[in-house]
Scaffold this active site. Structure first.
Site, PDB file in Angstrom:
ATOM      1  N   GLY A  21      41.157  47.672  46.814  1.00  0.00           N
ATOM      2  CA  GLY A  21      40.471  48.735  47.528  1.00  0.00           C
ATOM      3  C   GLY A  21      40.880  50.147  47.172  1.00  0.00           C
ATOM      4  O   GLY A  21      40.436  51.106  47.810  1.00  0.00           O
ATOM      5  N   GLN A  22      41.705  50.300  46.133  1.00  0.00           N
ATOM      6  CA  GLN A  22      42.087  51.652  45.730  1.00  0.00           C
ATOM      7  C   GLN A  22      40.838  52.411  45.277  1.00  0.00           C
ATOM      8  O   GLN A  22      39.889  51.830  44.759  1.00  0.00           O
ATOM      9  CB  GLN A  22      43.111  51.628  44.586  1.00  0.00           C
ATOM     10  CG  GLN A  22      44.435  51.035  44.962  1.00  0.00           C
ATOM     11  CD  GLN A  22      44.474  49.530  44.767  1.00  0.00           C
ATOM     12  OE1 GLN A  22      43.454  48.867  44.641  1.00  0.00           O
ATOM     13  NE2 GLN A  22      45.669  48.972  44.770  1.00  0.00           N
ATOM     14  N   GLU A  23      40.871  53.708  45.421  1.00  0.00           N
ATOM     15  CA  GLU A  23      39.712  54.539  45.076  1.00  0.00           C
ATOM     16  C   GLU A  23      39.234  54.282  43.649  1.00  0.00           C
ATOM     17  O   GLU A  23      38.035  54.180  43.393  1.00  0.00           O
ATOM     18  CB  GLU A  23      40.049  56.020  45.265  1.00  0.00           C
ATOM     19  CG  GLU A  23      38.871  56.929  45.045  1.00  0.00           C
ATOM     20  CD  GLU A  23      39.173  58.390  45.361  1.00  0.00           C
ATOM     21  OE1 GLU A  23      38.240  59.197  45.236  1.00  0.00           O
ATOM     22  OE2 GLU A  23      40.325  58.711  45.704  1.00  0.00           O
ATOM     23  N   LEU A  30      39.238  51.603  42.016  1.00  0.00           N
ATOM     24  CA  LEU A  30      38.629  50.283  41.843  1.00  0.00           C
ATOM     25  C   LEU A  30      37.293  50.131  42.562  1.00  0.00           C
ATOM     26  O   LEU A  30      36.518  49.228  42.246  1.00  0.00           O
ATOM     27  CB  LEU A  30      39.589  49.193  42.353  1.00  0.00           C
ATOM     28  CG  LEU A  30      40.921  49.103  41.622  1.00  0.00           C
ATOM     29  CD1 LEU A  30      41.828  48.089  42.310  1.00  0.00           C
ATOM     30  CD2 LEU A  30      40.706  48.730  40.170  1.00  0.00           C
TER      31      LEU A  30
END
Length: 181
Positions: free
Chosen positions: A70-72, A74
C-alpha cells in the site's frame, strides 16, 4: 428431483475458488489480516513490496487472496491485480484520520475500474482495539459508502491482531457468493 438435489449439493460443497484482493494504505494491517486468515495467528510482518498471495480455505469456500503493498509508489500498479477479482477487501487503519481521504480517493478510483465492476467490497475498519480509533460508522460516513450503488458493500470493525471481526467479514462474503449463485 435429481437436478434439485445436484444444485443443493453444489451449493453445500462447492470447491470453486474466488479471487480476493486486499488493498489499503501502508501500515493498515493487510498482511496481518491475510496471515490471520491463513494460520489463525499473528506473524511478524514487514512492509509488503509487491504482493503476497495465499490460498485460504474457509468453510466450503476457497479464496485466492492477494495482499497488495500500500505504499504510495505501489498504488499506481494495483490495477494489474484487478482481472477476475470477485471481492475487494479494503483495510482501513481506524486511527489514521489524516490519510482517510487518500483511502477514499483510492477506493473510488478502484470502483471505477472496468475489471472491478462486478466486485463486492468489504471494508475492514482495523485497529478497533486502539484508543481513539474511529468507529465503523464514522469511517463509513467519511468514505461516503452509502453512495456506492453499483457494488455490494459491507463495513466491518476488526482487530487483525486478535482476529476479532475478521470472520464476520468473511460471513458477509459467503452470503454474497450464495446470493450470486
Amino acid at each position: 428431483m435429481g437436478l434439485l438435489f445436484t444444485k443443493f449439493w453444489s451449493l453445500l460443497f462447492s470447491k470453486a475458488e474466488y479471487k480476493v484482493i486486499i488493498v489499503g494504505l501502508d501500515n493498515a494491517g493487510k498482511t496481518t489480516i491475510l496471515y490471520q486468515f491463513l494460520m489463525n495467528e499473528v506473524v511478524h510482518t514487514s512492509p509488503t513490496i509487491g504482493s503476497n498471495v495465499e490460498e485460504v480455505q474457509w468453510r466450503n469456500f476457497r479464496f485466492l487472496m492477494w495482499d497488495i503493498g500500500g505504499q504510495e509508489s505501489l498504488r499506481s500498479v494495483w490495477n494489474t491485480y484487478y482481472a477476475s477479482t470477485e471481492f475487494l477487501i479494503v483495510v482501513v487503519d481506524s486511527t489514521d484520520r489524516e490519510r482517510l481521504s487518500i483511502t477514499k480517493e483510492e477506493l473510488y478510483r478502484m470502483l471505477d475500474h472496468e475489471d472491478l465492476k462486478q466486485a463486492g467490497v468489504l471494508v475492514f475498519a482495523n485497529k478497533q482495539d486502539l484508543k481513539g480509533s474511529m468507529s465503523s460508522a464514522e469511517i463509513s460516513q467519511q468514505l461516503n459508502l452509502t453512495s456506492i450503488k453499483d457494488h455490494g458493500w459491507h463495513i466491518q470493525g476488526c482487530c487483525a491482531l486478535t482476529g476479532e471481526g475478521l470472520y464476520q467479514g468473511l460471513e458477509w462474503i459467503g452470503t454474497q457468493i450464495r446470493t450470486r449463485r
